[in-house]
Write an enzyme that holds these catalytic residues in place. Structure first.
Site, PDB file in Angstrom:
ATOM      1  N   HIS A 364       0.694  -1.326  -0.004  1.00  0.00           N
ATOM      2  CA  HIS A 364      -0.032   0.127  -0.002  1.00  0.00           C
ATOM      3  C   HIS A 364       0.867   1.308  -0.142  1.00  0.00           C
ATOM      4  CE1 HIS A 364      -3.545  -2.554   2.046  1.00  0.00           C
ATOM      5  NE2 HIS A 364      -3.405  -2.684   0.750  1.00  0.00           N
ATOM      6  N   CYS A 678       2.221  -5.003 -23.689  1.00  0.00           N
ATOM      7  CA  CYS A 678       2.062  -4.250 -22.408  1.00  0.00           C
ATOM      8  C   CYS A 678       2.802  -4.862 -21.139  1.00  0.00           C
ATOM      9  CB  CYS A 678       0.703  -4.354 -22.082  1.00  0.00           C
ATOM     10  SG  CYS A 678      -0.001  -5.812 -21.713  1.00  0.00           S
TER      11      CYS A 678
HETATM   12  C1  PEP Z   1       2.234  -9.485 -18.367  1.00  0.00           C
HETATM   13  O1  PEP Z   1       2.114 -10.428 -18.191  1.00  0.00           O
HETATM   14  O2  PEP Z   1       3.173  -8.751 -19.029  1.00  0.00           O
HETATM   15  C2  PEP Z   1       1.200  -8.313 -18.076  1.00  0.00           C
HETATM   16  C3  PEP Z   1       1.018  -7.086 -18.451  1.00  0.00           C
HETATM   17  O3  PEP Z   1       0.503  -8.639 -17.131  1.00  0.00           O
HETATM   18  P1  PEP Z   1       0.503  -8.539 -15.357  1.00  0.00           P
HETATM   19  O4  PEP Z   1       2.133  -7.958 -15.521  1.00  0.00           O
HETATM   20  O5  PEP Z   1      -0.177  -7.961 -14.772  1.00  0.00           O
HETATM   21  O6  PEP Z   1       0.651 -10.055 -15.298  1.00  0.00           O
END
Ligand code: PEP
Ligand code: MG
Length: 751
Positions: A364, A678
């Protein structure tokens, strides 16, 4: 006599010993005698942790007196070593039969069978081990274990105060070191800071440890706790709001902890046993700390941060300790851990950085610190033992390390880095409103990864093209209960409104594995990363999934709803999830809801290698895909990047990974399906350049990476790099990272 009465009497006797005017050695000898007698044990010994890591016998009643300072146990040796490693009590019926027993003939220990050892801990730091032994084969009772822990607590304060033992001889001598020192940890919030250390962990100097009147101590605890709760309520009504709904939820979970009756009962029990209110707080803190640290569940570990925070706060209400209210300019706060409320209460204008002995990226406090843009480095082993208030500290949140009392040259080069960084930030700020277009005229979309309301201002600050990944699980993990529909709708709508015309992609709940909810029962799995997580849970038990989908649908009324699913491993799974979404929409339409999204786009995350071999079948069924490279690369190499033993085997630029990432983007192009990436690699410029060369044109990254990536893209000829990459990939065993760095140097790229 009742056990608590017993413990109280023993503590009173210890107090009498300490108040006497015998010399240090005599007092130590008397202490072990008092403890042995009260515990009805034949032996009581004190082992202290030495600067060289050995545990040395400092006092004994019952073992051979000549063994004092002669018996030294190597790290991990014997039952004492086991107490040190586990940092918890060890109660053994017959020590000599125990596989860890280590016999030191000089102690004449052979006749003693039962053994009870407890760690002497202060602020989580091990100072020694207190042992009682008896000639009968028996386990010591729970009340005895408890009483010995109370004594150990008092002993810790006595040792640390230097009243009995010269600290120079112990590992605590390190505290007084004036050498410069670098500690390596992990970056929790990125950034650089320089300033003076302010110790956050309250040190109970000058506070008595043994109570004269336990009833009075209980009253003090009650009144302090009452004050504490009132302060929290005020804080909750005030600043908690400044950071939006999620921060408010953090605070709510935290307030509930402060109301927890069992915490109060534990405190009272310790006070009844003869400890002062302050020492009782420390005692119970230590107990919970051990219990929470032993938990694998990250949520419970986060509760530990709250407990630390509340304990510190309670100590302040008791008046025994205080953290400087008037922080000096350029404060670097030094703590074992800190809670969100503590951070919110400090004067941000004087705070430059935060360094933690523990801490974690998902805590947090990290969430609040990121919102405050405060650089944080955590996991700094030995931090509190190496820093003195007033020391200069350089916080390097880029490399996850700190320098304590740095040499002049180190300080100067750090000041230079700070200056360059400031300049770079100014440059990024200027770039904010220009699009990311490469030299060869390729437009790249730079999107934001977000997960909480407090991330929203970053959209405007960075000029990102939208939110490429909104992780929805944080909202569920922060609360102690399932968030209400209305709360979810409010947050999602707030995200969409803030984004305006810019696209937002919501990723449905990625729970399971390490991300468990406290209010949902779950089975322990032997291999959680490969277990029942994310979309697998959503499909098998769609209740919570549908609950979330409804909130997303309502929040997107009159707008486009973009949703994607995590950890899909087959096309069938994607279709099932998509069907659940469509059914939910149809159901709402059937019931006459008109406040529905005007458009729906459903995407799939590519996070399992299996799906890469199903792209031909998957792509015609999706509106877009997003490569979750964090998971994809971890499953591709079967290597966890958080595990330092294997993290170097996790290399997104290994030719095999580059080849896979290339296949995905090509397949998407063939099917004319939008694709983004991402994972964390997109935020690293070397890796991002390779992604661009492979054909990726949408990268979704944390806010801090947007400016640096834009700068890179503006200086990059992507077509030129693509040609080079194709050549490198044709080699038998190319080092892509090295090649890329060389390319960047030759092309004078902004890296
Ligand atoms: C990933 O796995 O690249 C992703 C963006 O999801 P997280 O990091 O939330 O697992
Ligand atoms: Mg993932």
């Amino acid at each position: 006599m009742k056990p608590q009465q017993n413990s109280k009497n023993m503590l009173q006797q210890i107090r009498a010993v300490m108040a006497g005017n015998a010399d240090a050695k005599d007092r130590l000898d008397k202490l072990v005698e008092v403890i042995a007698k009260n515990m009805q044990a034949k032996v009581c010994s004190i082992y202290l942790h030495q600067a060289d890591g050995f545990m040395e016998l400092w006092a004994t009643k019952g073992l051979a007196a000549s063994a004092v300072h002669q018996t030294r146990l190597a790290p991990g040796e014997g039952l004492v070593g086991e107490v040190v490693s586990s940092l918890s009590p060890l109660n053994v019926e017959n020590a000599s039969n125990h596989h860890l027993f280590s016999f030191h003939p000089e102690t004449d220990e052979i006749n003693f069978l039962s053994f009870l050892g407890v760690p002497v801990l202060r602020a989580g730091q091990l100072l020694g081990v207190l042992v009682v032994q008896d000639d009968k084969e028996r386990l010591f009772g729970a009340e005895t274990v408890e009483a010995l822990q109370n004594v150990a607590m008092v002993l810790a304060e006595i040792v640390a105060s230097g009243e009995l033992i010269s600290l120079e001889e112990l590992s605590e001598a390190e505290i007084h070191s004036t050498r410069s020192h670098t500690l390596h940890g992990t970056s929790i919030v990125e950034g650089l800071a320089m300033g003076v250390a302010v110790m956050f962990e309250p040190h109970m100097i000058g506070v008595s440890r043994i109570a004269e009147d336990p009833e009075h101590e209980i009253e003090r605890l009650e009144s302090a706790l009452d004050d504490l709760r009132k302060t929290l309520d005020r804080l909750f009504m005030g600043k908690g709001h400044a950071f939006g709904e999620p921060a408010r939820e953090v605070m709510n979970a935290y307030r509930m902890f402060a109301q927890d009756q069992s915490w109060f009962e534990r405190l009272c029990k310790a006070a009844k046993a003869g400890l002062t209110a302050e020492t009782a707080v420390e005692r119970v803190r230590g107990e919970y700390r051990q219990r929470f640290l032993a938990a694998r569940d990250p949520y419970l570990r986060e509760r530990l941060h709250d407990l630390e925070d509340l304990s510190n706060r309670l100590l302040r209400h008791l008046g025994g300790v205080a953290i400087a209210r008037d922080l000096p300019e350029n404060t670097i706060l030094v703590a074992r851990n800190i809670g969100p409320a503590e951070l919110l209460e400090l004067d941000r204008s004087r705070l430059r950085g935060l360094v933690l002995e523990e801490g974690s990226r998902t805590s947090h406090a990290a969430i609040v610190a990121a919102a405050m843009r405060l650089p944080v480095v955590g996991h700094l082993l030995g931090l509190q033992a190496n820093v003195l208030g007033g020391d200069t500290i350089l916080v390097d949140g880029e490399n996850g390390q700190i320098s304590i009392r740095p040499a002049v040259e180190t300080e100067n080069s750090f000041i230079e880095r700070l200056r360059v960084r400031r300049q770079r930030r100014a440059t990024f700020a200027k770039l904010k409103n220009s699009p990311a277009i490469s030299i060869d005229n390729q437009r790249v979309q730079l999107l934001l990864n977000a997960g909480l309301g407090i991330d929203l201002p970053h959209l405007e600050e960075t000029g990102a093209d939208g939110i490429g990944l909104f992780r929805t699980e944080f909202q569920f993990m922060l609360a102690d209960h399932l968030p209400k529909q209305a709360q979810l709708i409010k947050l999602y709508a707030e995200v969409l409104t803030t984004a305006g015309d810019k696209p937002v992609v919501f990723r449905t709940l990625d729970l399971g594995g390490d991300k468990v909810l406290p209010y949902v029962s779950h089975a322990q799995e032997a291999n959680p990363a490969l277990g029942w997580r994310a979309i697998r849970m959503a499909i098998d038990r769609p209740g919570m999934f549908r609950y979330q989908l409804r909130a997303l649908i309502h929040a997107s009324a009159g707008r486009t709803l973009r949703i994607m699913f995590p950890l899909v491993s087959t096309v069938a799974e994607f279709l099932q999830a998509r069907k659940l979404l469509e059914q939910e929409l149809a159901r709402l339409t059937r019931f006459g809801h008109t406040d529905l999204p005007v458009k729906l786009e459903v995407g799939c995350m590519i996070e399992t290698p299996a799906l890469v071999w199903q792209l031909e079948r998957l792509l015609p069924k999706t509106d877009f895909i997003s490569v979750g490279a964090n998971d994809l690369i971890q499953y591709f190499f079967a290597a966890d990047r958080e595990n330092i033993r294997v993290s170097d085997r996790y290399d997104p630029l290994h030719p095999s990974a580059v080849s896979m990432l290339g296949q995905i983007v090509q397949a998407a192009a063939t099917h004319n399906i939008p694709i983004s990436l991402c994972g964390e690699m997109a935020a690293q410029r070397t890796d991002a350049a390779i992604l661009l060369a492979l054909g990726y044109r949408q990268l979704s990254v944390p806010a801090s990476a947007i400016g640096p990536l834009k700068q890179l893209i503006l200086s990059l000829d992507i077509a030129d790099l693509s040609k080079s990459l194709a050549k490198w990939m044709a080699e038998s065993n190319p080092d892509i990272r090295k090649r890329m760095r060389q390319f960047a140097k030759n092309a004078n790229l902004a890296m």
